[in-house]
Design a protein around this motif. Structure first.
Motif, PDB file in Angstrom:
ATOM      1  N   GLU A  13     -16.207 -13.139 -30.647  1.00 11.42           N
ATOM      2  CA  GLU A  13     -16.043 -14.522 -31.062  1.00 11.42           C
ATOM      3  C   GLU A  13     -16.336 -14.622 -32.559  1.00 11.42           C
ATOM      4  N   GLY A  14     -15.499 -15.342 -33.285  1.00 13.53           N
ATOM      5  CA  GLY A  14     -15.698 -15.459 -34.721  1.00 13.53           C
ATOM      6  C   GLY A  14     -15.065 -14.301 -35.471  1.00 13.53           C
ATOM      7  N   SER A  15     -15.254 -14.294 -36.770  1.00 15.34           N
ATOM      8  CA  SER A  15     -14.618 -13.292 -37.621  1.00 15.34           C
ATOM      9  C   SER A  15     -15.441 -12.020 -37.702  1.00 15.34           C
ATOM     10  N   VAL A  16     -14.770 -10.938 -38.073  1.00 15.67           N
ATOM     11  CA  VAL A  16     -15.464  -9.664 -38.287  1.00 15.67           C
ATOM     12  C   VAL A  16     -16.468  -9.806 -39.427  1.00 15.67           C
ATOM     13  N   GLU A  17     -16.083 -10.547 -40.456  1.00 13.00           N
ATOM     14  CA  GLU A  17     -16.993 -10.748 -41.599  1.00 13.00           C
ATOM     15  C   GLU A  17     -18.280 -11.436 -41.155  1.00 13.00           C
ATOM     16  N   ASP A  18     -18.137 -12.450 -40.299  1.00  7.89           N
ATOM     17  CA  ASP A  18     -19.326 -13.146 -39.799  1.00  7.89           C
ATOM     18  C   ASP A  18     -20.201 -12.208 -38.968  1.00  7.89           C
ATOM     19  N   LEU A  19     -19.578 -11.378 -38.139  1.00  8.49           N
ATOM     20  CA  LEU A  19     -20.342 -10.429 -37.329  1.00  8.49           C
ATOM     21  C   LEU A  19     -21.072  -9.440 -38.226  1.00  8.49           C
ATOM     22  N   HIS A  20     -20.376  -8.879 -39.207  1.00 11.60           N
ATOM     23  CA  HIS A  20     -21.015  -7.907 -40.088  1.00 11.60           C
ATOM     24  C   HIS A  20     -22.177  -8.534 -40.849  1.00 11.60           C
ATOM     25  N   ARG A  21     -22.007  -9.776 -41.259  1.00 10.87           N
ATOM     26  CA  ARG A  21     -23.087 -10.477 -41.945  1.00 10.87           C
ATOM     27  C   ARG A  21     -24.284 -10.643 -41.011  1.00 10.87           C
ATOM     28  N   ALA A  22     -24.002 -11.004 -39.749  1.00  8.85           N
ATOM     29  CA  ALA A  22     -25.078 -11.178 -38.770  1.00  8.85           C
ATOM     30  C   ALA A  22     -25.799  -9.865 -38.499  1.00  8.85           C
ATOM     31  N   VAL A  23     -25.052  -8.762 -38.409  1.00  6.12           N
ATOM     32  CA  VAL A  23     -25.658  -7.457 -38.162  1.00  6.12           C
ATOM     33  C   VAL A  23     -26.554  -7.058 -39.327  1.00  6.12           C
ATOM     34  N   ARG A  24     -26.040  -7.196 -40.549  1.00  2.18           N
ATOM     35  CA  ARG A  24     -26.850  -6.845 -41.729  1.00  2.18           C
ATOM     36  C   ARG A  24     -28.127  -7.686 -41.779  1.00  2.18           C
ATOM     37  N   ASP A  25     -27.970  -8.975 -41.582  1.00  2.00           N
ATOM     38  CA  ASP A  25     -29.108  -9.872 -41.655  1.00  2.00           C
ATOM     39  C   ASP A  25     -30.138  -9.542 -40.579  1.00  2.00           C
ATOM     40  N   ASP A 125     -33.084  17.756 -46.021  1.00  5.12           N
ATOM     41  CA  ASP A 125     -32.022  18.576 -46.602  1.00  5.12           C
ATOM     42  C   ASP A 125     -30.806  18.682 -45.685  1.00  5.12           C
ATOM     43  N   ARG A 126     -30.956  18.286 -44.409  1.00  6.43           N
ATOM     44  CA  ARG A 126     -29.834  18.376 -43.464  1.00  6.43           C
ATOM     45  C   ARG A 126     -29.364  17.000 -42.988  1.00  6.43           C
ATOM     46  N   THR A 127     -29.874  15.952 -43.603  1.00  3.38           N
ATOM     47  CA  THR A 127     -29.491  14.599 -43.219  1.00  3.38           C
ATOM     48  C   THR A 127     -29.207  13.757 -44.455  1.00  3.38           C
ATOM     49  N   SER A 128     -28.323  12.807 -44.309  1.00  7.31           N
ATOM     50  CA  SER A 128     -28.074  11.816 -45.365  1.00  7.31           C
ATOM     51  C   SER A 128     -27.647  10.526 -44.690  1.00  7.31           C
ATOM     52  N   PHE A 129     -27.915   9.402 -45.346  1.00  8.84           N
ATOM     53  CA  PHE A 129     -27.646   8.095 -44.752  1.00  8.84           C
ATOM     54  C   PHE A 129     -27.074   7.172 -45.824  1.00  8.84           C
ATOM     55  N   ARG A 130     -26.096   6.348 -45.417  1.00 10.17           N
ATOM     56  CA  ARG A 130     -25.518   5.397 -46.358  1.00 10.17           C
ATOM     57  C   ARG A 130     -24.930   4.210 -45.618  1.00 10.17           C
ATOM     58  N   VAL A 131     -24.676   3.141 -46.380  1.00 14.91           N
ATOM     59  CA  VAL A 131     -24.065   1.937 -45.831  1.00 14.91           C
ATOM     60  C   VAL A 131     -22.552   2.125 -45.790  1.00 14.91           C
ATOM     61  N   LEU A 132     -21.979   1.963 -44.586  1.00 19.20           N
ATOM     62  CA  LEU A 132     -20.540   2.151 -44.413  1.00 19.20           C
ATOM     63  C   LEU A 132     -20.119   1.511 -43.099  1.00 19.20           C
ATOM     64  N   ASP A 133     -18.947   0.902 -43.092  1.00 14.29           N
ATOM     65  CA  ASP A 133     -18.363   0.308 -41.889  1.00 14.29           C
ATOM     66  C   ASP A 133     -17.798   1.426 -41.016  1.00 14.29           C
ATOM     67  N   ALA A 134     -18.320   1.566 -39.807  1.00 11.54           N
ATOM     68  CA  ALA A 134     -17.913   2.668 -38.927  1.00 11.54           C
ATOM     69  C   ALA A 134     -16.476   2.547 -38.447  1.00 11.54           C
ATOM     70  N   MET A 135     -15.893   1.353 -38.510  1.00 13.39           N
ATOM     71  CA  MET A 135     -14.497   1.192 -38.096  1.00 13.39           C
ATOM     72  C   MET A 135     -13.514   1.572 -39.204  1.00 13.39           C
ATOM     73  N   HIS A 136     -14.019   1.661 -40.439  1.00 13.18           N
ATOM     74  CA  HIS A 136     -13.149   1.952 -41.585  1.00 13.18           C
ATOM     75  C   HIS A 136     -13.923   2.861 -42.538  1.00 13.18           C
ATOM     76  N   THR A 137     -13.994   4.133 -42.219  1.00 19.90           N
ATOM     77  CA  THR A 137     -14.762   5.056 -43.061  1.00 19.90           C
ATOM     78  C   THR A 137     -13.870   5.633 -44.155  1.00 19.90           C
ATOM     79  N   ASP A 138     -14.497   6.324 -45.098  1.00 23.87           N
ATOM     80  CA  ASP A 138     -13.746   6.969 -46.175  1.00 23.87           C
ATOM     81  C   ASP A 138     -13.726   8.488 -46.030  1.00 23.87           C
ATOM     82  N   TYR A 139     -14.030   8.984 -44.841  1.00 27.71           N
ATOM     83  CA  TYR A 139     -14.005  10.437 -44.633  1.00 27.71           C
ATOM     84  C   TYR A 139     -12.563  10.922 -44.473  1.00 27.71           C
ATOM     85  N   PRO A 140     -12.282  12.131 -44.952  1.00 27.88           N
ATOM     86  CA  PRO A 140     -10.948  12.704 -44.724  1.00 27.88           C
ATOM     87  C   PRO A 140     -10.717  12.981 -43.236  1.00 27.88           C
TER      88      PRO A 140
END
Length: 297
Positions: A13-25, A125-140
């Motif tokens: 229900e509602g927009s993806v932008e609203d959901l992402h905002r709610a998740v971040r918040d 040394d074997r882990t890294s973490f970043r902010v990224l939308d899992a539905m639209h990643t930038d991985y090859p």
């Protein structure tokens, strides 16, 4: 003449932008509270049905261990932890299996905390973490041996797009491994749908689907070797324990108002929703499913 579609509770229900905002918040505000109340692993615990007295911490680690076994995670795999939370699963994958793990989340605070925890555990040394939308990643294409998704699939507004993106970034022969909240089936009555909608709002999630819907989606997208399992009976004690943790806090007005001042008024609604989640399990509305599938090679 207009027709009214019955709400099945199985859509965003509602927009993806609203959901992402709610998740971040939600997670930026509550990252420390989640860890204070639920411990290192902010996910369901797994109990043997004939040994229900294991501690919550042991049961939560057991969930990750069982999912590793269910998914057949290979030693030394390159893993995407999709919706990594505060990094507890990534730490275990790196420490126990020697995996290289990249974690992604929408929450800056979760990235900060996950990075701290991985460093403290000696696997920075074997882990890294970043902010990224899992539905639209930038991985090859064809990047990962494993995509690991521990209780994040329910946050995704477009399940098909999420699974398709994971298929794209998996290497041929790579494996998707998912644990997620699910619904009993797709024939919920209006009261059951209303309960789910309340939980969606208060836990900042999109929606849940029945486990068999995920198997069907995986098949339609071209995954192979799709397997599922319902772990509901193994995890349901999570919410009885969680309700027991929250009850005394809710009886302490000074504690509640301290949280409200620090976190905002939504914290009161969130704490009240913990016993509602127990109710959803008790009424057989909410289930807990796992599934795994392979990208054909």
């Amino acid at each position: 003449m207009s027709t009214q579609t019955t709400d099945t509770g199985m859509s965003q229900e509602g927009s993806v932008e609203d959901l992402h905002r709610a998740v971040r918040d939600h997670y930026d505000k509550l990252v420390d509270l989640y860890e204070d109340l639920w411990g290192e692993h902010i996910h369901h615990g797994y109990w043997d049905l004939d040994a229900p007295n294991a501690s919550r911490d042991v049961a939560q680690r057991r969930t990750t261990q069982e999912l590793m076994r269910f998914g057949g995670i290979p030693q030394g795999a390159r893993v995407l932890d999709s919706g990594c939370g505060i990094g507890a699963s990534a730490v275990m994958l790196a420490a126990d299996l020697g995996c290289t793990v990249e974690g992604i989340t929408l929450s800056h605070e979760q990235v900060r905390r996950a990075t701290e925890k991985a460093s403290a555990a000696g696997v920075g040394d074997r882990t890294s973490f970043r902010v990224l939308d899992a539905m639209h990643t930038d991985y090859p294409d064809d990047t990962f041996d494993v995509v690991w998704s521990m209780e994040s699939c329910e946050l995704m507004p477009d399940k098909r797009a999420y699974l398709a993106e994971n298929l794209r970034i998996l290497k041929p022969g790579g494996r998707l491994v998912v644990a997620t909240w699910t619904s009993r089936d797709d024939r919920l009555d209006p009261k059951e749908v209303k309960l789910l909608r309340r939980l969606y709002r208060d836990f900042a999630i999109s929606h849940v689907l029945p486990l068999e819907h995920y198997a069907k989606l995986c098949g339609e997208l071209g995954y192979a070797d799709v397997r599922t399992a319902d772990w509901t009976e193994h995890v349901r004690a999570t919410w009885a324990l969680s309700a027991d943790i929250v009850k005394p806090l809710m009886r302490d007005p000074s504690y509640v108002w301290k949280l409200v001042r620090a976190k905002g008024a939504d914290i009161f609604r969130f704490l009240n929703s913990v016993p509602l989640m127990k109710q959803a399990y008790d009424k057989d509305v909410m289930h807990y499913g796992v599934y795994t599938a392979v990208k054909p090679g």
